[in-house]
Design a protein around this motif. Structure first.
Motif, PDB file in Angstrom:
ATOM      1  N   GLY A   1       0.677  -1.301   0.172  1.00  0.00           N
ATOM      2  CA  GLY A   1       0.257  -0.117  -0.083  1.00  0.00           C
ATOM      3  C   GLY A   1       0.196   1.308  -0.193  1.00  0.00           C
ATOM      4  O   GLY A   1       0.408   2.153  -0.997  1.00  0.00           O
ATOM      5  N   MET A   2       1.921   0.759   0.964  1.00  0.00           N
ATOM      6  CA  MET A   2       2.763   2.266   1.067  1.00  0.00           C
ATOM      7  C   MET A   2       3.196   2.675  -0.563  1.00  0.00           C
ATOM      8  O   MET A   2       3.509   3.924  -0.617  1.00  0.00           O
TER       9      MET A   2
ATOM     10  N   ALA B   1       3.269   5.511  -5.762  1.00  0.00           N
ATOM     11  CA  ALA B   1       3.647   4.991  -7.420  1.00  0.00           C
ATOM     12  C   ALA B   1       2.279   6.076  -8.255  1.00  0.00           C
ATOM     13  O   ALA B   1       2.520   6.598  -9.114  1.00  0.00           O
ATOM     14  N   ILE B   2       1.244   5.415  -7.602  1.00  0.00           N
ATOM     15  CA  ILE B   2      -0.208   6.190  -8.262  1.00  0.00           C
ATOM     16  C   ILE B   2      -0.551   7.648  -8.596  1.00  0.00           C
ATOM     17  O   ILE B   2      -0.104   8.232  -9.087  1.00  0.00           O
ATOM     18  N   SER B   3       0.684   8.296  -7.000  1.00  0.00           N
ATOM     19  CA  SER B   3       0.489   9.689  -6.682  1.00  0.00           C
ATOM     20  C   SER B   3       1.269   9.983  -8.288  1.00  0.00           C
ATOM     21  O   SER B   3       1.277  11.385  -9.091  1.00  0.00           O
ATOM     22  N   ILE B   4       2.197   8.946  -8.701  1.00  0.00           N
ATOM     23  CA  ILE B   4       3.832  10.067  -9.402  1.00  0.00           C
ATOM     24  C   ILE B   4       3.067  10.527 -10.944  1.00  0.00           C
ATOM     25  O   ILE B   4       3.302  11.087 -11.697  1.00  0.00           O
TER      26      ILE B   4
ATOM     27  N   PRO C   1     -10.894   4.266  -3.539  1.00  0.00           N
ATOM     28  CA  PRO C   1     -10.304   3.619  -2.802  1.00  0.00           C
ATOM     29  C   PRO C   1      -8.812   2.469  -2.717  1.00  0.00           C
ATOM     30  O   PRO C   1      -7.837   1.962  -3.098  1.00  0.00           O
ATOM     31  N   THR C   2      -8.225   3.908  -3.380  1.00  0.00           N
ATOM     32  CA  THR C   2      -6.878   3.669  -3.448  1.00  0.00           C
ATOM     33  C   THR C   2      -5.768   3.952  -2.158  1.00  0.00           C
ATOM     34  O   THR C   2      -6.252   4.646  -1.105  1.00  0.00           O
ATOM     35  N   PRO C   3      -4.110   3.514  -1.824  1.00  0.00           N
ATOM     36  CA  PRO C   3      -3.839   3.606  -0.437  1.00  0.00           C
ATOM     37  C   PRO C   3      -4.010   5.729  -0.804  1.00  0.00           C
ATOM     38  O   PRO C   3      -2.958   6.556  -1.177  1.00  0.00           O
ATOM     39  N   GLY C   4      -4.509   6.329   0.892  1.00  0.00           N
ATOM     40  CA  GLY C   4      -4.615   7.505   1.098  1.00  0.00           C
ATOM     41  C   GLY C   4      -4.833   8.185   0.730  1.00  0.00           C
ATOM     42  O   GLY C   4      -5.224   9.840  -0.117  1.00  0.00           O
ATOM     43  N   SER C   5      -6.462   7.533  -0.543  1.00  0.00           N
ATOM     44  CA  SER C   5      -6.718   8.420  -1.730  1.00  0.00           C
ATOM     45  C   SER C   5      -5.678   9.013  -2.988  1.00  0.00           C
ATOM     46  O   SER C   5      -6.194   9.829  -3.225  1.00  0.00           O
ATOM     47  N   SER C   6      -4.658   8.060  -3.019  1.00  0.00           N
ATOM     48  CA  SER C   6      -3.895   8.860  -3.728  1.00  0.00           C
ATOM     49  C   SER C   6      -4.267   8.747  -4.836  1.00  0.00           C
ATOM     50  O   SER C   6      -5.029   7.608  -5.257  1.00  0.00           O
TER      51      SER C   6
ATOM     52  N   TYR D   1       2.113  14.110   1.783  1.00  0.00           N
ATOM     53  CA  TYR D   1       1.453  12.813   1.225  1.00  0.00           C
ATOM     54  C   TYR D   1       3.080  11.368   1.572  1.00  0.00           C
ATOM     55  O   TYR D   1       3.393  10.980   2.285  1.00  0.00           O
ATOM     56  N   HIS D   2       3.993  12.450   0.401  1.00  0.00           N
ATOM     57  CA  HIS D   2       5.664  11.740   0.005  1.00  0.00           C
ATOM     58  C   HIS D   2       6.407  11.631   0.995  1.00  0.00           C
ATOM     59  O   HIS D   2       6.636  10.640   2.026  1.00  0.00           O
ATOM     60  N   PHE D   3       6.697  13.112   1.936  1.00  0.00           N
ATOM     61  CA  PHE D   3       7.215  13.236   3.140  1.00  0.00           C
ATOM     62  C   PHE D   3       6.535  12.881   4.397  1.00  0.00           C
ATOM     63  O   PHE D   3       7.396  12.135   5.094  1.00  0.00           O
ATOM     64  N   LEU D   4       5.708  12.961   4.428  1.00  0.00           N
ATOM     65  CA  LEU D   4       5.007  12.141   5.253  1.00  0.00           C
ATOM     66  C   LEU D   4       4.791  10.767   5.215  1.00  0.00           C
ATOM     67  O   LEU D   4       4.913  10.336   6.411  1.00  0.00           O
ATOM     68  N   ILE D   5       4.835  10.277   4.366  1.00  0.00           N
ATOM     69  CA  ILE D   5       5.363   8.403   5.082  1.00  0.00           C
ATOM     70  C   ILE D   5       6.373   8.065   4.786  1.00  0.00           C
ATOM     71  O   ILE D   5       6.532   7.299   5.741  1.00  0.00           O
ATOM     72  N   LEU D   6       7.388   9.260   4.301  1.00  0.00           N
ATOM     73  CA  LEU D   6       8.725   8.812   4.823  1.00  0.00           C
ATOM     74  C   LEU D   6       8.624   8.925   6.486  1.00  0.00           C
ATOM     75  O   LEU D   6       9.535   8.069   7.129  1.00  0.00           O
ATOM     76  N   VAL D   7       8.059  10.808   7.118  1.00  0.00           N
ATOM     77  CA  VAL D   7       8.359   9.894   8.474  1.00  0.00           C
ATOM     78  C   VAL D   7       7.463   9.847   9.452  1.00  0.00           C
ATOM     79  O   VAL D   7       8.130   9.019  10.180  1.00  0.00           O
TER      80      VAL D   7
END
Length: 353
Positions: free
Chosen positions: A12-13, A18-21, A292-297, A329-335
């Motif tokens: 999911g992570m 990937a979907i966002s990019i 229904p995507t991870p984090g509504s990405s 989103y991306h940075f928040l996932i990293l943190v």
């Protein structure tokens, strides 16, 4: 010996990122909004400002959680509450429909020594008040932007439908949480589901009667906790409501700061206000969380571009959305991932399994 799968949704992570990019790349391709690499490289001060606002905004829900727990005579340090908030947002970002944040936060609070029923009552109360504060902003801002959203035709109808569903669901779950009769009916419904109780019994290694008794006890404590917050501590809810509004205003200002920074770097004139930024994100939040995507990405990226492409230059808009999503989103996932590994590590993953 078969290796257990980690409860941390790694797929999911990576899928969410990937979907966002991919969505951002598709927008560039379709609308010809290519990213100016030199402008992107010179935008690091904007990124720093956006990250600073992100960390500032996270302090608000951490404070909200402390106040709600205090009303239930539970104690938690501010640092621990802040960490729990990050973990909650992290799991929301990597699970479908952004639905994993609250369940994990309840688990995390119980690991910190908070009674599970009180943790449930505090987290659910925070979630409901957040929904009501978002709905309040939408109702407050909708008259100003009604003519604009009417031009969106189908998209505008979807937004209106999303607002109606969110408010209705919020009211329903509020009554469910506070009504002892409804909870008892729900418990009776569960107690007659033999297959479900059999499965739970095998997993918990307990008989059906014990399972029903445990569920009844947890429900009663949860209901008492909700009653204690909502009936006996109304001032706490009022404060929580205004804090929820404060969080939204700070968090939604991240995109505004990003847009203004990009346009000023390019020397472009703009007619985009902080209120515009808040209005777009508020109304968008009623729709994207049903994706229904991870984090509504993907929903946020495409939704922001569709709603703002008539207000801002395409190239500047795509850069602003890219930086905004990287930070929120991306940075928040990293943190969140670093926080999770430092907080739980291998031991925590085994407990989750």
């Amino acid at each position: 010996m078969k290796k257990k799968n980690s409860s941390l949704p790694i797929r999911g992570m990576f899928a969410g990122i990937a979907i966002s990019i991919i969505i951002l790349l598709v927008i560039q391709k379709i609308f010809g909004a290519k990213i100016d690499s030199s402008l992107l490289k010179s935008s690091w001060p904007i990124v720093v400002a956006a990250i600073s606002l992100l960390f500032l905004s996270l302090g608000v829900p951490a404070l909200r959680l402390l106040l709600l727990l205090k009303s239930l005579n539970e104690r938690l340090s501010y640092f621990r509450s802040y960490r729990s908030t990050i973990l909650s947002l992290f799991f929301s970002a990597i699970t479908p429909f952004a639905a994993g944040g609250q369940p994990f936060q309840i688990y995390d609070l119980t690991k910190a020594g908070i009674n599970v029923s009180h943790a449930l009552a505090a987290v659910i109360s925070q979630y409901l008040i957040s929904n009501f504060s978002t709905a309040f902003l939408a109702v407050l801002l909708l008259p100003r932007y009604l003519s604009y959203f009417a031009k969106l035709e189908t998209t505008g109808t979807i937004f209106a439908f999303g607002i109606a569903i969110t408010i209705t669901v919020g009211i329903f779950f509020t009554f469910l949480a506070l009504s002892r009769n409804l909870l008892i009916k729900f418990l009776n419904f569960i107690s007659h589901r033999k297959f479900l109780l059999t499965v739970i019994g095998k997993l918990a290694k307990k008989d059906k009667e014990t399972i029903v008794g445990v569920i009844r006890e947890k429900f009663e404590r949860y209901n008492a906790g909700m009653q204690n917050i909502w009936s006996k501590k109304p001032l706490t809810l009022v404060i929580d409501f205004f804090l929820a509004l404060g969080y939204l205003l700070i968090n939604y200002s991240i995109f505004y700061v990003t847009v203004v920074g990009i346009l000023m770097n390019k020397g472009q004139n703009f007619n985009f206000s902080l209120i515009d930024s808040i209005a777009v994100q508020t109304l968008l939040s009623f729709v994207v969380y049903y994706i229904p995507t991870p984090g509504s990405s993907g929903g946020f990226e495409s939704g922001m571009f569709v709603m703002l492409k008539g207000m801002l230059p395409n190239q500047s808009l795509i850069i602003a959305i890219s930086i905004w999503r990287f930070v929120t989103y991306h940075f928040l996932i990293l943190v969140g991932l670093i926080n999770f590994l430092l907080s739980f590590g291998q031991k925590g993953q085994k407990e989750l399994n």
